[in-house]
Write an enzyme that holds these catalytic residues in place. Structure first.
Site, mmCIF file in Angstrom:
data_model
loop_
_atom_site.group_PDB
_atom_site.id
_atom_site.type_symbol
_atom_site.label_atom_id
_atom_site.label_comp_id
_atom_site.label_asym_id
_atom_site.label_seq_id
_atom_site.Cartn_x
_atom_site.Cartn_y
_atom_site.Cartn_z
ATOM 1 N N GLU A 147 1.468 3.206 -0.022
ATOM 2 C CA GLU A 147 0.358 4.493 -0.637
ATOM 3 C C GLU A 147 1.945 5.727 -0.388
ATOM 4 O O GLU A 147 1.801 6.714 0.338
ATOM 5 C CB GLU A 147 -0.419 5.792 -0.203
ATOM 6 C CG GLU A 147 -1.182 6.815 -0.883
ATOM 7 C CD GLU A 147 -1.948 7.094 -0.078
ATOM 8 O OE1 GLU A 147 -2.613 8.430 -0.457
ATOM 9 O OE2 GLU A 147 -2.136 6.926 1.247
ATOM 10 N N LYS A 204 -1.122 2.803 -4.095
ATOM 11 C CA LYS A 204 -2.123 4.189 -4.518
ATOM 12 C C LYS A 204 -1.658 5.346 -4.469
ATOM 13 O O LYS A 204 -0.373 5.628 -3.730
ATOM 14 C CB LYS A 204 -2.981 4.346 -3.008
ATOM 15 C CG LYS A 204 -4.252 5.845 -3.227
ATOM 16 C CD LYS A 204 -5.131 5.777 -2.437
ATOM 17 C CE LYS A 204 -5.993 6.997 -1.649
ATOM 18 N NZ LYS A 204 -6.908 6.818 -0.964
#
Length: 297
Positions: free
Chosen positions: A177, A214
């Protein structure tokens, strides 16, 4: 070794991932939005007991099942906790059909070259061993991009992939992420640099290695489609990043193949004082809207 049934659900099933992983720094804010003020707890233990009760209420709600919520990201203390006497990860998978993930980062370093790398995770191997023993499928770790700085973005992606390889070595699926701050003026430029850096690392990785990503919802719709289609990527998921749920859903629906992994946007409208019927109805409507936006892309 990854559970093949969980892997198939994460790779192929319609739905989205719920992010229930607020940690020490963000828990008071999450509780306040839920209607639990700081005077309701007097220390960290009581604070985490309150957030665990909130998460357990969400997880046990009738709409919170693998039909539409295909995965959930947990905070370490949530993983170590129980719901109705059952370990949280086992409750998610065995009772709700939802694949459990664990947030593993320890927060952010000071900004350098326009980015905030992750703080060192000295005990990561021990945590990953514990997660695997508790039937966790994968992990999530967040770092932040605050400027379209090529060197900074390359450093942030390199760190994500390096630790991702360590996580894969424990038989767990890493969600990388590298969040782009949605408030920055050069967001679109930062996202173009991020896409290039991620593609470079994916192309250099072993052919049989897969990760999840993500990412912030991009300024240019479908910018990340090459990542969705890349054989080295199991799934691309999007964070809400501060957008309202309606705006996050609108943006998500313009990105083909990307599904949601929302945190605050998931719990928007839920409150401690709601009777169960109202709580469940609000959560069900929210889940439906995020599910439809995830499918629409």
């Amino acid at each position: 070794m990854m559970n093949p049934t969980m892997a198939q659900q994460m790779a192929e099933k319609d739905g989205f991932i719920a992010a229930l992983d607020q940690s020490g720094g963000s828990t008071p804010k999450a509780l306040k939005l839920y209607g639990v003020n700081e005077d309701a707890y007097s220390n960290e233990e009581e604070m985490f007991a309150q957030i665990h009760a909130m998460r357990a209420r969400i997880i046990k709600s009738p709409a919170f099942t693998g039909e539409k919520v295909i995965g959930a990201i947990l905070f370490e203390r949530t993983m170590d906790g129980e719901i109705d006497g059952i370990a949280t990860a086992d409750y998610l998978w065995d009772k709700r059909g939802i694949v459990p993930f664990l947030k593993v980062d320890k927060g952010l370093m000071e900004e350098d070259n326009g980015v905030q790398l992750m703080k060192p995770m000295g005990d990561l191997d021990a945590l990953l061993d514990r997660a695997a023993a508790k039937n966790i499928f994968g992990t999530k770790m967040r770092s932040v991009i605050n400027a379209a700085n090529k060197d900074g973005i390359e450093a942030i992606v390199a760190q994500q992939f390096e630790i991702g390889r360590q996580i894969l070595g424990h038989g767990l699926m890493p969600i990388l992420e590298p969040e782009v701050n949605i408030k920055i003026a050069d967001k679109a430029e930062a996202e173009t640099l991020l896409l290039a850096a991620i593609r470079k690392h994916l192309d250099a990785a072993p052919a049989d290695q897969r990760v999840m990503l993500k990412l912030s919802l991009p300024t240019v719709a479908n910018l990340y489609k090459p990542l969705v289609d890349h054989p080295g990527v199991m799934r691309v998921v999007a964070l809400s990043g501060g957008y309202s749920r309606d705006e996050a859903n609108r943006l998500l629906s313009t990105n083909t193949g990307v599904i949601a992994s929302f945190s605050r946007a998931l719990t928007e409208g839920l409150s401690y004082g709601q009777p169960d019927a109202a709580f469940d109805a609000t959560l069900a409507a929210t889940i439906d809207s995020i599910y439809e936006a995830s499918r629409a892309g």
